[in-house]
Design a protein around this motif. Structure first.
Motif, PDB file in Angstrom:
ATOM      1  N   ALA A 547      22.257  32.052  35.734  1.00 41.46           N
ATOM      2  CA  ALA A 547      23.028  30.869  36.115  1.00 41.46           C
ATOM      3  C   ALA A 547      22.744  29.694  35.189  1.00 41.46           C
ATOM      4  O   ALA A 547      23.625  28.848  34.955  1.00 41.46           O
ATOM      5  CB  ALA A 547      22.711  30.482  37.558  1.00 41.46           C
ATOM      6  N   THR A 548      21.542  29.653  34.665  1.00 40.90           N
ATOM      7  CA  THR A 548      21.143  28.521  33.805  1.00 40.90           C
ATOM      8  C   THR A 548      21.121  28.875  32.331  1.00 40.90           C
ATOM      9  O   THR A 548      20.862  28.010  31.497  1.00 40.90           O
ATOM     10  CB  THR A 548      19.740  28.037  34.207  1.00 40.90           C
ATOM     11  N   LYS A 549      21.359  30.141  32.008  1.00 45.32           N
ATOM     12  CA  LYS A 549      21.247  30.648  30.638  1.00 45.32           C
ATOM     13  C   LYS A 549      19.864  30.359  30.048  1.00 45.32           C
ATOM     14  O   LYS A 549      19.715  30.250  28.836  1.00 45.32           O
ATOM     15  CB  LYS A 549      22.363  30.099  29.751  1.00 45.32           C
ATOM     16  N   TYR A 550      18.901  30.219  30.925  1.00 45.88           N
ATOM     17  CA  TYR A 550      17.514  29.948  30.555  1.00 45.88           C
ATOM     18  C   TYR A 550      17.420  28.714  29.658  1.00 45.88           C
ATOM     19  O   TYR A 550      16.521  28.580  28.817  1.00 45.88           O
ATOM     20  CB  TYR A 550      16.886  31.139  29.840  1.00 45.88           C
ATOM     21  N   TYR A 596      16.363  28.410  22.794  1.00 45.33           N
ATOM     22  CA  TYR A 596      16.600  29.649  22.041  1.00 45.33           C
ATOM     23  C   TYR A 596      15.655  30.754  22.519  1.00 45.33           C
ATOM     24  O   TYR A 596      16.082  31.893  22.773  1.00 45.33           O
ATOM     25  CB  TYR A 596      16.421  29.409  20.549  1.00 45.33           C
ATOM     26  N   LEU A 597      14.381  30.439  22.623  1.00 47.58           N
ATOM     27  CA  LEU A 597      13.419  31.448  23.092  1.00 47.58           C
ATOM     28  C   LEU A 597      13.735  31.884  24.516  1.00 47.58           C
ATOM     29  O   LEU A 597      13.646  33.075  24.851  1.00 47.58           O
ATOM     30  CB  LEU A 597      11.997  30.902  23.007  1.00 47.58           C
ATOM     31  N   GLY A 598      14.105  30.934  25.374  1.00 44.93           N
ATOM     32  CA  GLY A 598      14.470  31.284  26.742  1.00 44.93           C
ATOM     33  C   GLY A 598      15.646  32.243  26.778  1.00 44.93           C
ATOM     34  O   GLY A 598      15.622  33.260  27.481  1.00 44.93           O
ATOM     35  N   TRP A 602      16.109  36.013  28.154  1.00 45.46           N
ATOM     36  CA  TRP A 602      17.219  36.352  29.054  1.00 45.46           C
ATOM     37  C   TRP A 602      17.840  37.674  28.617  1.00 45.46           C
ATOM     38  O   TRP A 602      18.061  38.580  29.446  1.00 45.46           O
ATOM     39  CB  TRP A 602      18.233  35.210  29.030  1.00 45.46           C
ATOM     40  N   ALA A 603      18.113  37.810  27.322  1.00 45.29           N
ATOM     41  CA  ALA A 603      18.696  39.052  26.813  1.00 45.29           C
ATOM     42  C   ALA A 603      17.742  40.232  26.964  1.00 45.29           C
ATOM     43  O   ALA A 603      18.141  41.330  27.399  1.00 45.29           O
ATOM     44  CB  ALA A 603      19.084  38.879  25.347  1.00 45.29           C
TER      45      ALA A 603
END
Length: 858
Positions: A547-550, A596-598, A602-603
């Motif tokens: 939901a937050t795209k990390y 970016y790291l988050g 996520w991926a």
């Protein structure tokens, strides 16, 4: 059945110190009784147990040990006796004055509000089973894990007020009937008693051998009180129990006594002050008895850093006090303050323990004419060296360091050796780091006032650890700690279980352990049950990051606008060294980097969820997470990458970790991929052939390089001896993995002593690459548990040879190769019922192998 006090005879003068960990055939851990059995018991505490309140002068727990006592009279002949027990605080059990169980430091570290672990023992052999016979049950409980600093995040009082005990005895009579007897206000007594006058996890232990155990002094005990502090769930201990590894006991490699100091330089300027150098008065050879007099200090070096307790065989006059102070290293450089030293050269350094009044042992002698044996039982230390002093002459017949760990000997599964002694030392350092830090929870370090279950340390090393030991049940226990610590929104914390600090949620790379660790255990052991246990919690977390795209900004309310990120890297935007916060612009850049790291996690997390869903028959979830992974990859490309594969934020193009995560997620291909690999190789060259990565980047560094055909670069990094590198620490005396790449240098001394551990296992993740790439033993997520093995060994003449043996979930896997001139000879074994896909060094084509042993020469 009637209950009465038990009279003990002829116990005066008997030292009961070291027997608390000894278990005979009379007291083996067994399956817990049915949960309903707890209904006949209550938590009880000692009325006179001290309670800390108000602001503390130090971080020490309250004094004293609480003892609990009951005597059972058999109404008829007994066939069997089973005792189910738990405690608020570290507890030990006794039946008729004899210790029960080989597990130590029970019940272990769990969420203090939500979960207690129980230990159940068959005590039949220790039980007097005749009708009318009496049996005494007793327990000692000290504040550890409950009423001490490790679980207390504030400065007033302690989280737990009083130690408490709860138990149920089940008697099965010879006529087939059964009866339950639980702790309560009737039939039990309690009080502060026994020889342990102070003990806690950080504090250490104070022991007075002149005082008899609580079970021998029933007159000191009185009616207990109910304890209503804990309202959580009691679960059976089914993993992560703690043991003394006496088979690994370490003997001194050096021992000497000093009294005077020479060369001290007094100065108000830190850069000029020197504590001087000790003047060695006596040195002792291995096995030689040691004499210690007042005013003297004994230094013992065991040659190996470990989570352990010192064990003494000694004697002295009654009332003599021997004090022991453990540490990780000796002061050097004439005790120069500029080198971070806190005492004269040759003395034991203690400043990095961060607790001046803790991490110590004090023993008061009873005056026995014979040598007695003692080691602390209610705490543990992280040390290689000890400093010992005494108030009167002491004779020491022997002193050893006994490792304390949840890696029991029976759990060790893998051994790997090479033809390079420095790499072998690196492997040894990694194994000792795991033994030291897999202790009820996967701690960060065993020595200082921390010892917490840091989530990133856990996830970056988890796969490595599965090769050296069967950690399946260990992580079943720990993932319960993780679930206990999850927020309502789904965020996983920085540490698990909940503790004195680190409870913030949604710190990238740390929170993701809630996905990565179950996936790793599932893949390595083929254990679907850990997926089932954690699925609901993992889905809640995945819904949150999806939901937050990390995105870092979207999660500021939880992450506090801060990330640990690639902790302790040498790169730009690193958090610990404040590179991320040097200017307003670097802080802006850091937030983009964190996002970016988050998104990278996520991926990765989504792909792992897809794998686990497929394996456990969650078909619709598998499709959902496959789509989520593709969404995350598209988001990463759109938000952070240019079409040519460079990062939109220019500073990331000058760093190693961003590229590694892009490669790990397969974000680039074709010419963009070629260019990214070229930039990464150039980055290593620009840094004199050294890595620059921290906790997160290092965990994926080596395997990612090999995945993209850069195993030659990986080997260069493995053999690198400059700072930063793995072997650099070995050249500087490391026997375990360090927290910092430069925790110590011979040239400059210690790194920052405020956060500097010499037993921090995260960078030991390099051994995952040694197992999976150098040895070529890797699990296939499509057939977890090594039912299908990916064998793609990568050899290098600098390593010379390699010999790996791994008792996997599928059976014994072996991989052994060596060079004879230019000839490479590889022997490998695929266990019965398994298959392997084999790719030889330099080849792109693979071949399938059935179970069996094979030899290939090239």
């Amino acid at each position: 059945m009637t209950l009465k006090h038990f009279a003990l005879i002829a116990l005066s003068g008997v030292l009961m110190a070291c027997t608390a960990q000894v278990s005979g055939p009379s007291a083996k851990k067994v399956e817990a009784l049915d949960d309903s059995a707890w209904e006949c018991s209550e938590w009880i505490s000692a009325v006179n147990a001290p309670v800390l309140s108000g602001e503390r002068e130090n971080d020490l727990a309250a004094d004293g040990a609480s003892w609990f006592l009951s005597t059972v009279e058999n109404p008829k002949p007994v066939k069997s006796a089973v005792w189910m027990t738990t405690g608020l605080g570290v507890y030990y059990l006794y039946v008729n004055g004899e210790p029960v169980g080989e597990e130590v430091l029970k019940p272990g570290f769990t969420h203090p509000f939500k979960t207690r672990r129980s230990f159940t023992y068959d005590i039949t052999a220790a039980f007097n089973k005749k009708a009318g016979a009496t049996n005494q049950l007793s327990a000692q409980v000290t504040p550890g894990w409950w009423a001490d600093k490790i679980v207390t995040p504030w400065d007033d009082g302690m989280l737990g007020d009083k130690p408490a005990f709860r138990a149920v005895l089940k008697l099965t009579y010879k006529d087939g009937t059964t009866e339950l007897f639980g702790t309560g206000l009737e039939g039990w007594t309690a009080g502060v008693a026994g020889p342990i006058t102070h003990a806690a996890i950080f504090d250490g232990e104070w022991y007075d051998a002149r005082i008899l155990p609580g079970y021998a002094t029933p007159e000191k005990l009185s009616a207990p009180e109910l304890n209503t502090e804990f309202k959580g769930e009691i679960l059976p201990s089914e993993g992560a129990e703690i043991y003394l590894r006496e088979d690994l006991a370490l003997e001194p490699v050096k021992a000497y006594v000093w009294e005077d100091v020479t060369g001290a330089v007094e100065s108000e300027e830190r850069s000029e002050k020197c504590f001087g150098t000790v003047v060695i008065k006596r040195e002792y050879a291995k096995g030689e008895p040691i004499s210690l007099n007042p005013g003297e200090t004994l230094v013992v070096d065991f040659g190996q850093n470990a989570s352990a307790v010192p064990c003494f065989r000694f004697k002295a006059d009654e009332g003599t006090v021997l004090s022991c102070f453990p540490g990780e290293l000796l002061n050097d450089g004439n005790g120069a303050r500029s080198r971070g030293m806190d005492g004269p050269e040759g003395s034991v350094h203690r400043e990095n323990l961060r607790m001046e009044e803790g991490m110590q042992m004090h023993y008061t002698f009873a005056g026995s004419p014979d040598f007695v044996t003692y080691h602390p039982t209610c705490t543990f230390f992280g040390f290689r060296v000890i400093s010992v002093s005494a108030t009167a002459p002491v004779e020491i017949a022997a002193v050893t360091s006994i490792p304390v760990t949840s890696i029991a000997k029976s759990l060790e599964t893998g051994t790997i050796t090479t033809g390079n002694e420095l790499v072998n030392q690196l492997i040894s350092n990694t194994i000792w780091g795991q033994r030291s830090n897999y202790l009820s929870v996967s701690t960060d370090c065993p020595q200082r006032n921390e010892r917490l279950g840091w989530m990133a340390d856990t996830q970056v090393y988890a796969e490595t650890g599965t090769f050296f030991a069967n950690t399946d049940r260990f992580f079943h226990k720990w993932t319960r700690d993780v679930r206990d610590s999850q927020s309502e929104t789904g965020g996983f914390p920085g540490v698990a279980p909940w503790a004195q600090y680190g409870n913030e949620t949604m710190r990238l790379g740390w929170a993701d352990a809630g996905i990565i660790v179950p996936w790793t255990v599932w893949k390595q052991f083929g254990d679907n049950s850990i997926v089932d246990e954690n699925w609901e919690a993992m889905e809640l977390f995945m819904d949150h990051i999806n939901a937050t795209k990390y995105d870092h900004y979207a999660l500021v309310a939880e992450n506090g606008d801060y990330q640990w990120a690639d902790w302790l890297s040498y790169e730009n935007l690193e958090s610990c060294t404040n590179k991320a916060f040097e200017t307003t612009d670097t802080y802006r850049q850091a937030r983009i980097y964190w996002s970016y790291l988050g998104a990278s996690y996520w991926a990765l997390d989504a792909g792992m969820m897809r794998d686990m869903a497929v394996s456990t028959g969650r078909d619709s979830d598998a499709a959902k997470y496959a789509a989520m992974q593709q969404e995350a990859i598209a988001y990463l490309k759109e938000q952070f990458l240019n079409e040519d594969g460079t990062f939109k934020l220019e500073v990331l193009n000058c760093m190693q970790t961003p590229a590694l995560f892009a490669l790990k997620n397969h974000l680039v291909e074709g010419k963009a991929l070629e260019d990214m690999l070229a930039r990464l190789k150039q980055n290593f060259a620009d840094h004199d052939g050294c890595l620059q990565t921290g906790f997160l980047g290092t965990s994926i560094l080596m395997t990612t390089l090999s995945e993209y055909g850069l195993s030659d670069v990986a080997y260069d990094l493995l053999f690198q001896r400059k700072n930063p590198s793995w072997i650099y620490s070995i050249d500087n005396g490391a026997t375990t993995i360090w927290e910092r790449w430069n925790s110590y240098t011979k040239e400059k001394g210690l790194g920052p002593v405020g956060m500097n551990s010499f037993n921090h296992y995260a960078y030991g993740s390099v051994c995952q690459w040694i197992w999976e790439c150098a040895a070529g033993i890797a699990a296939d997520p499509a057939q977890p548990g090594f039912k299908h093995i990916i064998m793609k060994p990568v050899a290098d003449k600098r390593l010379g040879s390699l010999d790996a043996s791994f008792q996997s979930a599928a059976g014994l896997i072996k991989s052994s190769w060596k060079y004879e001139g230019d000839k490479w000879i590889w022997n490998f074994t695929v266990p019965k019922g398994a298959t392997a896909t084999v790719t030889l060094p330099g080849d792109t084509e693979s071949k399938e192998y059935a179970a069996g042993s094979y030899t290939i020469t090239r």
